[in-house]
Design a protein around this motif. Structure first.
Motif, PDB file in Angstrom:
ATOM      1  N   UNK A   1       7.727  48.360  80.082  1.00  0.00           N
ATOM      2  CA  UNK A   1       7.285  48.371  78.689  1.00  0.00           C
ATOM      3  C   UNK A   1       5.872  48.951  78.594  1.00  0.00           C
ATOM      4  N   UNK A   2       5.720  49.943  77.724  1.00  0.00           N
ATOM      5  CA  UNK A   2       4.406  50.496  77.416  1.00  0.00           C
ATOM      6  C   UNK A   2       4.257  50.517  75.898  1.00  0.00           C
ATOM      7  N   UNK A   3       3.086  50.153  75.413  1.00  0.00           N
ATOM      8  CA  UNK A   3       2.857  50.103  73.968  1.00  0.00           C
ATOM      9  C   UNK A   3       1.521  50.743  73.624  1.00  0.00           C
ATOM     10  N   UNK A   4       1.439  51.287  72.417  1.00  0.00           N
ATOM     11  CA  UNK A   4       0.160  51.771  71.893  1.00  0.00           C
ATOM     12  C   UNK A   4      -0.016  51.243  70.475  1.00  0.00           C
ATOM     13  N   UNK A   5      -1.273  50.997  70.118  1.00  0.00           N
ATOM     14  CA  UNK A   5      -1.613  50.438  68.813  1.00  0.00           C
ATOM     15  C   UNK A   5      -2.587  51.394  68.138  1.00  0.00           C
ATOM     16  N   UNK A   6      -2.208  51.908  66.967  1.00  0.00           N
ATOM     17  CA  UNK A   6      -3.015  52.895  66.249  1.00  0.00           C
ATOM     18  C   UNK A   6      -3.492  52.285  64.935  1.00  0.00           C
ATOM     19  N   UNK A   7      -4.806  52.244  64.751  1.00  0.00           N
ATOM     20  CA  UNK A   7      -5.364  51.670  63.522  1.00  0.00           C
ATOM     21  C   UNK A   7      -6.224  52.662  62.741  1.00  0.00           C
ATOM     22  N   UNK A   8      -6.629  53.751  63.396  1.00  0.00           N
ATOM     23  CA  UNK A   8      -7.594  54.624  62.719  1.00  0.00           C
ATOM     24  C   UNK A   8      -7.452  56.069  63.194  1.00  0.00           C
ATOM     25  N   UNK A   9      -7.040  56.939  62.282  1.00  0.00           N
ATOM     26  CA  UNK A   9      -7.096  58.374  62.560  1.00  0.00           C
ATOM     27  C   UNK A   9      -7.178  59.119  61.242  1.00  0.00           C
ATOM     28  N   UNK A  10      -7.944  60.177  61.218  1.00  0.00           N
ATOM     29  CA  UNK A  10      -8.225  60.886  59.974  1.00  0.00           C
ATOM     30  C   UNK A  10      -7.720  62.323  59.982  1.00  0.00           C
ATOM     31  N   UNK A  11      -7.001  62.703  61.040  1.00  0.00           N
ATOM     32  CA  UNK A  11      -6.391  64.019  61.136  1.00  0.00           C
ATOM     33  C   UNK A  11      -4.972  63.850  61.660  1.00  0.00           C
ATOM     34  N   UNK A  12      -4.131  64.879  61.508  1.00  0.00           N
ATOM     35  CA  UNK A  12      -2.762  64.761  62.015  1.00  0.00           C
ATOM     36  C   UNK A  12      -2.748  64.477  63.517  1.00  0.00           C
TER      37      UNK A  12
ATOM     38  N   UNK B   1     -13.809  45.300  60.737  1.00  0.00           N
ATOM     39  CA  UNK B   1     -13.286  44.132  61.439  1.00  0.00           C
ATOM     40  C   UNK B   1     -11.822  43.864  61.104  1.00  0.00           C
ATOM     41  N   UNK B   2     -11.423  44.061  59.837  1.00  0.00           N
ATOM     42  CA  UNK B   2     -10.090  43.645  59.412  1.00  0.00           C
ATOM     43  C   UNK B   2      -9.130  44.799  59.102  1.00  0.00           C
ATOM     44  N   UNK B   3      -9.665  46.013  58.930  1.00  0.00           N
ATOM     45  CA  UNK B   3      -8.831  47.170  58.611  1.00  0.00           C
ATOM     46  C   UNK B   3      -8.881  48.205  59.735  1.00  0.00           C
ATOM     47  N   UNK B   4     -10.021  48.239  60.427  1.00  0.00           N
ATOM     48  CA  UNK B   4     -10.173  49.202  61.515  1.00  0.00           C
ATOM     49  C   UNK B   4     -10.737  50.532  61.089  1.00  0.00           C
ATOM     50  N   UNK B   5     -11.180  50.639  59.822  1.00  0.00           N
ATOM     51  CA  UNK B   5     -11.789  51.872  59.338  1.00  0.00           C
ATOM     52  C   UNK B   5     -12.789  51.539  58.247  1.00  0.00           C
ATOM     53  N   UNK B   6     -13.619  52.490  57.856  1.00  0.00           N
ATOM     54  CA  UNK B   6     -14.633  52.254  56.842  1.00  0.00           C
ATOM     55  C   UNK B   6     -13.998  52.259  55.444  1.00  0.00           C
ATOM     56  N   UNK B   7     -14.692  51.712  54.431  1.00  0.00           N
ATOM     57  CA  UNK B   7     -14.152  51.744  53.065  1.00  0.00           C
ATOM     58  C   UNK B   7     -13.875  53.157  52.569  1.00  0.00           C
ATOM     59  N   UNK B   8     -14.766  54.093  52.873  1.00  0.00           N
ATOM     60  CA  UNK B   8     -14.562  55.470  52.403  1.00  0.00           C
ATOM     61  C   UNK B   8     -13.358  56.112  53.075  1.00  0.00           C
ATOM     62  N   UNK B   9     -13.157  55.843  54.362  1.00  0.00           N
ATOM     63  CA  UNK B   9     -11.976  56.355  55.067  1.00  0.00           C
ATOM     64  C   UNK B   9     -10.704  55.765  54.460  1.00  0.00           C
ATOM     65  N   UNK B  10     -10.742  54.459  54.235  1.00  0.00           N
ATOM     66  CA  UNK B  10      -9.577  53.777  53.673  1.00  0.00           C
ATOM     67  C   UNK B  10      -9.218  54.364  52.317  1.00  0.00           C
TER      68      UNK B  10
ATOM     69  N   UNK C   1      -2.919  38.639  60.696  1.00  0.00           N
ATOM     70  CA  UNK C   1      -2.214  37.356  60.654  1.00  0.00           C
ATOM     71  C   UNK C   1      -1.351  37.114  61.893  1.00  0.00           C
ATOM     72  N   UNK C   2      -1.359  38.070  62.815  1.00  0.00           N
ATOM     73  CA  UNK C   2      -0.541  37.937  64.014  1.00  0.00           C
ATOM     74  C   UNK C   2      -1.331  38.149  65.310  1.00  0.00           C
ATOM     75  N   UNK C   3      -2.417  38.922  65.227  1.00  0.00           N
ATOM     76  CA  UNK C   3      -3.192  39.251  66.420  1.00  0.00           C
ATOM     77  C   UNK C   3      -4.672  39.088  66.139  1.00  0.00           C
ATOM     78  N   UNK C   4      -5.457  38.959  67.179  1.00  0.00           N
ATOM     79  CA  UNK C   4      -6.897  38.750  67.075  1.00  0.00           C
ATOM     80  C   UNK C   4      -7.569  40.044  66.635  1.00  0.00           C
ATOM     81  N   UNK C   5      -8.139  40.044  65.423  1.00  0.00           N
ATOM     82  CA  UNK C   5      -8.756  41.263  64.885  1.00  0.00           C
ATOM     83  C   UNK C   5      -9.919  41.742  65.740  1.00  0.00           C
ATOM     84  N   UNK C   6     -10.579  40.826  66.434  1.00  0.00           N
ATOM     85  CA  UNK C   6     -11.704  41.213  67.292  1.00  0.00           C
ATOM     86  C   UNK C   6     -11.245  42.070  68.464  1.00  0.00           C
ATOM     87  N   UNK C   7      -9.962  41.988  68.804  1.00  0.00           N
ATOM     88  CA  UNK C   7      -9.427  42.740  69.938  1.00  0.00           C
ATOM     89  C   UNK C   7      -8.657  43.986  69.515  1.00  0.00           C
ATOM     90  N   UNK C   8      -7.942  43.903  68.395  1.00  0.00           N
ATOM     91  CA  UNK C   8      -7.054  45.015  68.051  1.00  0.00           C
ATOM     92  C   UNK C   8      -7.760  46.180  67.380  1.00  0.00           C
TER      93      UNK C   8
END
Length: 267
Positions: free
Chosen positions: A69-80, A194-203, A103-110
């Protein structure tokens, strides 16, 4: 290649998870390539018997007998991001709604990195995913997925963050949002990271972009699409759109069926 999408059945999971993708590719010699575009979901992709390599704006998934099993977690990207699959592929992807992953994982880590490879959020994560992959019936796989994520559910008090998110989506200036909630602009940025993984302007930039995809079908032209989604004018819309997709809107909309759940360009 076979791609299937399912929404959660459980009422709790529906609040936080947009859905589950199942991707299977059983031809060893085939290669699949597609472009995926920025969104505000957190995306957790899990592969069985695969290796995952990350390069600049590219994710390469190759079948490998030695890996389980291999997994990747993506929270922030601004280009294709170009996603490439080599060989036999068996993948499950979980799409978490904005704030949902908290609500499922530690935001400090993800949210430490924009893209995390060899992602392993829990001690039992890989063994449980292996069991789910090996289950031959799709309905049973979905049932096991929901049972597993419900076992990790830990409701967080994110009321203020949700209200701030609503205000950012409504196009209030960040200074206005800060004044309304009696916090500093710096504090809002810290909360988002901390909770979204990106800045307000990016979001907000990505939120406007995604809204144009949803509203494209009912818009007469790019001008009405621009003003209807909080862009200053059409040139502002085209500038942001090209930054996020590397394509002019008119070219993009010819290649992508926006009424589908997945908005990818296969290449």
């Amino acid at each position: 290649m076979k791609l299937e999408f399912y929404k959660p059945k459980n009422q709790i999971l529906k609040k936080y998870i947009e859905g589950f993708y199942f991707l299977t590719q059983d031809k060893i010699s085939n290669q699949i390539k597609y472009l995926t575009f920025p969104n505000n979901y957190c995306v957790l992709s899990v592969n069985q018997h695969a290796v995952v390599e990350l390069t600049e704006r590219q994710i390469l998934i190759s079948s490998c007998e030695d890996q389980h099993i291999m997994a990747d977690f993506v929270s922030r990207y601004s280009e294709p991001i170009e996603v490439i699959y080599h060989g036999v592929i068996n993948e499950i992807t979980i799409y978490f709604k904005p704030l949902g992953a908290n609500h499922f994982m530690d935001s400090a880590k993800i949210f430490n990195l924009p893209i995390m490879t060899d992602f392993n959020p829990f001690d039992d994560f890989k063994p449980k995913m292996e069991i789910i992959f090996n289950e031959g019936i799709r309905e049973r796989q979905l049932e096991l997925l929901e049972i597993y994520w419900l076992s990790k559910y830990d409701k967080q008090d994110l009321y203020q963050m949700r209200q701030i998110l609503i205000d950012v989506e409504s196009n209030l200036k960040i200074a206005q949002v800060a004044a309304k909630h009696q916090v500093s602009r710096k504090h809002i940025t810290t909360m988002f990271l901390r909770h979204i993984g990106k800045t307000p302007s990016e979001y907000r930039k990505i939120h406007r972009f995604r809204n144009t995809l949803l509203n494209y079908k009912n818009s007469k032209n790019l001008t009405t699409l621009s003003y209807g989604n909080f862009f200053y004018d059409q040139s502002h819309f085209i500038k942001d759109f090209k930054a996020l997709t590397h394509l002019h809107p008119s070219i993009f909309f010819k290649q992508v069926h926006t009424e589908k759940d997945n908005m990818w360009i296969f290449i």
